[in-house]
Motif scaffolding. Structure first.
Motif, PDB file in Angstrom:
ATOM      1  N   LEU A 276       0.078   9.697   7.993  1.00 57.03           N
ATOM      2  CA  LEU A 276      -0.429   8.335   7.763  1.00 57.03           C
ATOM      3  C   LEU A 276      -1.098   8.254   6.389  1.00 57.03           C
ATOM      4  N   TYR A 277      -1.913   9.234   6.087  1.00 60.46           N
ATOM      5  CA  TYR A 277      -2.604   9.285   4.797  1.00 60.46           C
ATOM      6  C   TYR A 277      -1.596   9.368   3.651  1.00 60.46           C
ATOM      7  N   GLU A 278      -0.660  10.286   3.745  1.00 64.24           N
ATOM      8  CA  GLU A 278       0.336  10.467   2.687  1.00 64.24           C
ATOM      9  C   GLU A 278       1.180   9.208   2.480  1.00 64.24           C
ATOM     10  N   ARG A 279       1.511   8.537   3.559  1.00 59.88           N
ATOM     11  CA  ARG A 279       2.377   7.370   3.485  1.00 59.88           C
ATOM     12  C   ARG A 279       1.664   6.144   2.902  1.00 59.88           C
ATOM     13  N   HIS A 280       0.359   6.017   3.157  1.00 58.48           N
ATOM     14  CA  HIS A 280      -0.319   4.767   2.815  1.00 58.48           C
ATOM     15  C   HIS A 280      -1.418   4.884   1.757  1.00 58.48           C
ATOM     16  N   TRP A 281      -1.735   6.094   1.299  1.00 53.98           N
ATOM     17  CA  TRP A 281      -2.819   6.272   0.332  1.00 53.98           C
ATOM     18  C   TRP A 281      -2.621   5.424  -0.921  1.00 53.98           C
ATOM     19  N   ARG A 282      -1.446   5.451  -1.500  1.00 56.48           N
ATOM     20  CA  ARG A 282      -1.195   4.718  -2.754  1.00 56.48           C
ATOM     21  C   ARG A 282      -1.381   3.214  -2.574  1.00 56.48           C
ATOM     22  N   ASP A 283      -0.862   2.678  -1.472  1.00 52.69           N
ATOM     23  CA  ASP A 283      -1.014   1.236  -1.227  1.00 52.69           C
ATOM     24  C   ASP A 283      -2.477   0.854  -1.056  1.00 52.69           C
ATOM     25  N   VAL A 284      -3.209   1.651  -0.316  1.00 50.57           N
ATOM     26  CA  VAL A 284      -4.632   1.364  -0.097  1.00 50.57           C
ATOM     27  C   VAL A 284      -5.388   1.461  -1.416  1.00 50.57           C
ATOM     28  N   TYR A 285      -5.116   2.500  -2.198  1.00 50.11           N
ATOM     29  CA  TYR A 285      -5.784   2.653  -3.490  1.00 50.11           C
ATOM     30  C   TYR A 285      -5.462   1.484  -4.423  1.00 50.11           C
ATOM     31  N   ARG A 286      -4.191   1.107  -4.521  1.00 49.85           N
ATOM     32  CA  ARG A 286      -3.805  -0.020  -5.394  1.00 49.85           C
ATOM     33  C   ARG A 286      -4.498  -1.311  -4.972  1.00 49.85           C
ATOM     34  N   PHE A 287      -4.582  -1.549  -3.675  1.00 49.26           N
ATOM     35  CA  PHE A 287      -5.257  -2.749  -3.182  1.00 49.26           C
ATOM     36  C   PHE A 287      -6.750  -2.688  -3.514  1.00 49.26           C
ATOM     37  N   ALA A 288      -7.355  -1.534  -3.325  1.00 49.14           N
ATOM     38  CA  ALA A 288      -8.774  -1.370  -3.656  1.00 49.14           C
ATOM     39  C   ALA A 288      -9.011  -1.559  -5.151  1.00 49.14           C
ATOM     40  N   LEU A 289      -8.101  -1.075  -5.970  1.00 49.90           N
ATOM     41  CA  LEU A 289      -8.207  -1.252  -7.418  1.00 49.90           C
ATOM     42  C   LEU A 289      -8.057  -2.727  -7.789  1.00 49.90           C
ATOM     43  N   PHE A 290      -7.143  -3.422  -7.130  1.00 49.31           N
ATOM     44  CA  PHE A 290      -6.969  -4.858  -7.341  1.00 49.31           C
ATOM     45  C   PHE A 290      -8.273  -5.596  -7.012  1.00 49.31           C
TER      46      PHE A 290
END
Length: 161
Positions: free
Chosen positions: A7-21
């Motif tokens: 779950l972490y590997e699959r969604h880390w980038r999306d969560v980080y990009r959203f948090a950065l946004f």
């Protein structure tokens, strides 16, 4: 059932990009993303695979909103990099006008609007605080906005501009 590591590997980038946004700050985005997965880990029995991405992004958004509320209450404007009050003359004029116009809005509508716009409370939090239904909160906020628009001379929602 999906494993937490996957779950972490699959969604880390999306969560980080959203948090950065949301934050505009890479360090804060990393903190938000990490906190999101800590929350997900603690609630791992409640996560459904079909909605996991939406669930994670909702956690991220809620963490960011909580951070914004806390920061806005703790940091004086000058310490946050805001210009001194004297340098914000136009803004103060607008705020003065708005404050005077708010006095003309019904007390119950004005209270709901201020709790929503100024304090950042959700409709549910306002409903609990005022001991009314969520629908009543939405109506009050809408009426207050319409009243302010009418006082400003702006068209109401649904009217042509």
């Amino acid at each position: 059932m999906i494993g937490f590591h996957e779950l972490y590997e699959r969604h880390w980038r999306d969560v980080y990009r959203f948090a950065l946004f949301l934050s505009g700050n890479p360090a804060q985005a990393e903190d938000l993303a990490s906190d999101t997965f800590v929350r997900a880990w603690n609630a791992r029995g409640a996560i459904r695979e079909a909605t996991v991405r939406a669930y994670l992004l909702t956690i991220t958004r809620n963490l960011w909103r909580d951070l914004q509320r806390r920061d806005s209450r703790l940091v004086p404007l000058e310490a946050a990099g805001e210009p001194a009050i004297e340098a914000r003359g136009d803004t103060l004029v607008d705020l003065g006008w708005t404050a005077r116009q708010l006095e003309l809005v019904a007390v119950s509508d004005r209270t709901a609007l201020l709790l929503y716009a100024r304090d950042g409370l959700s409709y549910e939090e306002i409903a609990r605080r005022l001991d009314i239904s969520v629908g009543a909160v939405k109506s009050r906020v809408f009426r207050a906005r319409q009243a302010l628009n009418a006082l400003r001379g702006a068209p109401s929602e649904g009217e042509p501009r």
